[in-house]
Design a protein around this motif. Structure first.
Motif, PDB file in Angstrom:
ATOM      1  N   ALA A 124      34.853  35.317 -21.071  1.00 37.96           N
ATOM      2  CA  ALA A 124      34.189  34.407 -20.122  1.00 37.96           C
ATOM      3  C   ALA A 124      34.630  34.661 -18.685  1.00 37.96           C
ATOM      4  O   ALA A 124      35.682  35.254 -18.436  1.00 37.96           O
ATOM      5  CB  ALA A 124      34.498  32.962 -20.499  1.00 37.96           C
ATOM      6  N   GLY A 125      33.821  34.181 -17.759  1.00 33.60           N
ATOM      7  CA  GLY A 125      34.145  34.325 -16.343  1.00 33.60           C
ATOM      8  C   GLY A 125      35.518  33.762 -16.018  1.00 33.60           C
ATOM      9  O   GLY A 125      36.292  34.355 -15.260  1.00 33.60           O
ATOM     10  N   THR A 126      35.821  32.629 -16.604  1.00 36.79           N
ATOM     11  CA  THR A 126      37.096  31.971 -16.309  1.00 36.79           C
ATOM     12  C   THR A 126      38.287  32.841 -16.738  1.00 36.79           C
ATOM     13  O   THR A 126      39.334  32.830 -16.097  1.00 36.79           O
ATOM     14  CB  THR A 126      37.127  30.567 -16.979  1.00 36.79           C
ATOM     15  N   ASP A 127      38.122  33.632 -17.829  1.00 35.91           N
ATOM     16  CA  ASP A 127      39.196  34.533 -18.272  1.00 35.91           C
ATOM     17  C   ASP A 127      39.460  35.603 -17.213  1.00 35.91           C
ATOM     18  O   ASP A 127      40.608  35.994 -16.969  1.00 35.91           O
ATOM     19  CB  ASP A 127      38.817  35.240 -19.580  1.00 35.91           C
ATOM     20  N   VAL A 251      37.100  38.372  -4.708  1.00 29.80           N
ATOM     21  CA  VAL A 251      35.742  37.836  -4.565  1.00 29.80           C
ATOM     22  C   VAL A 251      35.178  37.573  -5.962  1.00 29.80           C
ATOM     23  O   VAL A 251      35.134  38.471  -6.804  1.00 29.80           O
ATOM     24  CB  VAL A 251      34.848  38.784  -3.745  1.00 29.80           C
ATOM     25  N   ASP A 252      34.795  36.323  -6.179  1.00 31.58           N
ATOM     26  CA  ASP A 252      34.243  35.904  -7.464  1.00 31.58           C
ATOM     27  C   ASP A 252      32.732  36.101  -7.418  1.00 31.58           C
ATOM     28  O   ASP A 252      32.006  35.316  -6.813  1.00 31.58           O
ATOM     29  CB  ASP A 252      34.618  34.432  -7.709  1.00 31.58           C
ATOM     30  N   GLU A 253      32.275  37.178  -8.073  1.00 34.25           N
ATOM     31  CA  GLU A 253      30.827  37.471  -8.121  1.00 34.25           C
ATOM     32  C   GLU A 253      30.272  37.188  -9.514  1.00 34.25           C
ATOM     33  O   GLU A 253      29.291  37.789  -9.939  1.00 34.25           O
ATOM     34  CB  GLU A 253      30.577  38.938  -7.732  1.00 34.25           C
ATOM     35  N   VAL A 254      30.931  36.267 -10.219  1.00 35.61           N
ATOM     36  CA  VAL A 254      30.485  35.937 -11.575  1.00 35.61           C
ATOM     37  C   VAL A 254      29.009  35.517 -11.564  1.00 35.61           C
ATOM     38  O   VAL A 254      28.230  35.925 -12.417  1.00 35.61           O
ATOM     39  CB  VAL A 254      31.386  34.833 -12.179  1.00 35.61           C
ATOM     40  N   GLN A 255      28.634  34.723 -10.575  1.00 40.70           N
ATOM     41  CA  GLN A 255      27.256  34.221 -10.532  1.00 40.70           C
ATOM     42  C   GLN A 255      26.368  34.992  -9.560  1.00 40.70           C
ATOM     43  O   GLN A 255      25.160  35.083  -9.736  1.00 40.70           O
ATOM     44  CB  GLN A 255      27.270  32.737 -10.162  1.00 40.70           C
ATOM     45  N   THR A 256      26.957  35.538  -8.513  1.00 39.22           N
ATOM     46  CA  THR A 256      26.156  36.181  -7.458  1.00 39.22           C
ATOM     47  C   THR A 256      25.838  37.647  -7.759  1.00 39.22           C
ATOM     48  O   THR A 256      25.012  38.245  -7.065  1.00 39.22           O
ATOM     49  CB  THR A 256      26.917  36.127  -6.113  1.00 39.22           C
TER      50      THR A 256
HETATM   51  N1  PMP Z   1      33.018  31.744 -11.324  1.00 45.25           N
HETATM   52  C1  PMP Z   1      31.804  31.365 -10.922  1.00 45.25           C
HETATM   53  C2  PMP Z   1      31.372  31.648  -9.520  1.00 45.25           C
HETATM   54  C3  PMP Z   1      30.926  30.713 -11.798  1.00 45.25           C
HETATM   55  O1  PMP Z   1      29.719  30.330 -11.379  1.00 45.25           O
HETATM   56  C4  PMP Z   1      31.363  30.471 -13.128  1.00 45.25           C
HETATM   57  C5  PMP Z   1      30.464  29.788 -14.147  1.00 45.25           C
HETATM   58  N2  PMP Z   1      29.453  29.029 -13.670  1.00 45.25           N
HETATM   59  C6  PMP Z   1      32.648  30.892 -13.497  1.00 45.25           C
HETATM   60  C7  PMP Z   1      33.433  31.533 -12.577  1.00 45.25           C
HETATM   61  C8  PMP Z   1      33.178  30.645 -14.873  1.00 45.25           C
HETATM   62  O2  PMP Z   1      32.490  31.400 -15.824  1.00 45.25           O
HETATM   63  P1  PMP Z   1      32.511  30.956 -17.354  1.00 45.25           P
HETATM   64  O3  PMP Z   1      31.705  29.693 -17.457  1.00 45.25           O
HETATM   65  O4  PMP Z   1      31.879  32.091 -18.099  1.00 45.25           O
HETATM   66  O5  PMP Z   1      33.936  30.759 -17.732  1.00 45.25           O
END
Ligand code: PMP
Length: 462
Positions: A124-127, A251-256
């Motif tokens: 997951a993004g959070t990991d 830089v958190d590009e998980v969503q962008t």
């Molecule tokens: N970073 C950003 C910018 C997010 O938008 C999100 C999820 N919306 C996360 C991290 C976390 O991702 P995840 O829900 O897969 O853990």
């Protein structure tokens, strides 16, 4: 003979929804506002078990760059399945992983990709956010982190501590440039510059109480925070400030990422090169995958310093590589930029017609409509008070009209649009027609916060 009454059987989907609400935790999120039981999906469209069809502008919280079940994604998954390759391989090398990494590096800013390392994280993004924090702490020997008000980085403990919703945290919070609700009351370039100066001052004032941090994390566009794009000039300032003080910029590009904002990566707009980039969602082509890519000088980890069982999802890597290649080959990032600008222009006309719309904004196909109390005056930030009840009514009215949207922002008063990058012009029009109609319906039925009469229309809706 006893008389038996025939009670019509409840449709199957109602039973499924009822059992879900009885069995799943109170923390259920999307399932509460979207009582849908999806059974089929293609592109922008989802079909529920009750036979209803919806235009899906949530896209798995921004995951589905190519929409649901895109043929190239399905083909990539099938070819791994048909090849007999192992599906679970921990972090071992495989041809599928090799191809994914090559495709990903081909899209990243050259200056980073040339000397980059990649860490496959838990899915997951959070990991990946957690991994990024650990990486910069190890590399710098420092502990503190800097993050921004309104941020969202995930739900595990450190990622949450760096997010706007944190309850207990030692993470230093900095002002994020938010034009409509500028903490300095000025907005525009001046507001962004004052936000940058605040950050600079905290770092340079030896009595600020903020020791030099292990890293700074930011989103180029705050998504969950209410679709707030950071100005490119401000991002460049953050890059200069951190580089001059040897603070790794994450830089958190998980969503962008993957074309969503009109560039392949949102950092491409400003040209900044981060030290660490956090990636998830669309890079897995709808399946779970998360990585960090970082400058090799930061790679001070010992073997096993960041492990995890589920870091080798072959189907996700194949689906992800196919998605990255398709976005790249078809210029879907540019398409997202052009179509997003046209949709934003139409949303701007919608805002001119409704005094309950305080602001419309976004970048590419990451768009937001902030609903506010039309009766109230602007506060010191320049914005009017948020109208979360109206926003919820708009979301419900959208669902009634077969449009799936979600809410974001400080007060859940920002209606968010995150359609797939593959939508046609006609689909974009259909989305905006339904949204405009839903807003009109919601303002007619939702009283203002003080019980005042529903909102006035200022003109015809576009
Ligand atoms: N970073 C950003 C910018 C997010 O938008 C999100 C999820 N919306 C996360 C991290 C976390 O991702 P995840 O829900 O897969 O853990």
């Amino acid at each position: 003979m006893a008389l038996t009454e025939t009670v019509p059987a409840a449709p199957a989907h109602e039973g499924i929804l009822r059992r879900q609400s009885l069995r799943e935790s109170a923390a259920r999120t999307y399932a509460r506002s979207l009582p849908i039981v999806p059974v089929r999906a293609r592109g922008l469209t989802i079909e529920g078990a009750d036979g209803r069809r919806y235009l899906d502008c949530l896209s798995g919280a921004g995951t589905l760059a190519l929409g649901h079940n895109h043929p190239v994604v399905l083909e990539a998954i099938r070819s791994v399945l048909d090849s007999g390759a192992p599906l679970h391989v921990l972090d071992l090398a495989t041809p599928v992983k090799d191809a994914f990494t090559t495709e990903l590096f081909a899209t990243l800013p050259g200056e980073l990709a040339e000397k980059a390392r990649i860490q496959f994280c838990g899915p997951a993004g959070t990991d990946a956010v957690e991994a990024a924090f650990k990486l910069v702490r190890t590399a710098t020997g420092r502990d503190g982190l800097m993050a921004f008000s309104g941020a969202y980085h995930g739900m595990t403990s450190e990622a949450l501590a760096a997010s706007g919703g944190a309850q207990h945290t030692s993470v230093v919070r900095l002002p994020y440039p938010y034009d409509y609700r500028c903490p300095f009351g000025t907005g525009g370039e001046r507001g962004a510059e004052l936000a940058a100066r605040w950050t600079q001052n905290l770092l340079d004032d030896h009595k600020s109480g903020v020791p030099s941090p292990a890293g700074m994390i930011l989103e180029p566009v705050q998504g969950e925070g209410g679709v707030i794009p950071a100005p490119d000039g401000w991002l460049r300032r953050m890059r200069e400030i951190t580089a001059a003080r040897q603070i790794p910029l994450i830089v958190d590009e998980v969503q962008t990422g993957v074309g969503r904002t009109g560039a392949f990566w949102a950092v491409d707009h400003s040209g900044i090169v981060p030290d660490v980039i956090v990636l998830s969602k669309a890079i897995g082509g709808s399946l779970p995958l998360a990585v960090i890519v970082y400058r090799e000088e930061l790679d001070a980890w010992q073997p096993g310093a960041h492990a995890g069982t589920f870091r080798g999802n072959q189907l996700a890597m194949a689906a992800g590589a196919a998605t990255l290649a398709y976005v790249r080959a078809n210029g879907l990032d540019r398409r997202a930029g052009e179509l997003g600008a046209r949709m934003l222009a139409r949303l701007t006309s919608l805002a001119a017609a409704h005094d309950c719309i305080g602001d419309v904004r976004g970048r590419g196909l990451m768009l937001g409509v902030e609903l506010v109390d039309r009766d109230a005056d602007a506060d010191a930030t320049g914005g009017r008070p948020a109208a979360p009840e109206l926003a919820a009514a708009v979301r419900d009215a959208c669902l009634d009209r077969g449009l799936i949207v979600e809410l974001g922002g400080r007060h859940s008063a920002v209606v968010r649009l995150l359609p797939p990058l593959t939508i046609t012009d006609e689909q974009a029009d259909a989305i905006l027609d339904r949204l405009a109609d839903a807003i009109t319906a919601a303002v007619r039925t939702t009283p203002g916060p003080m019980g005042s009469s529903p909102t006035t229309l200022r003109g015809t809706t576009p």
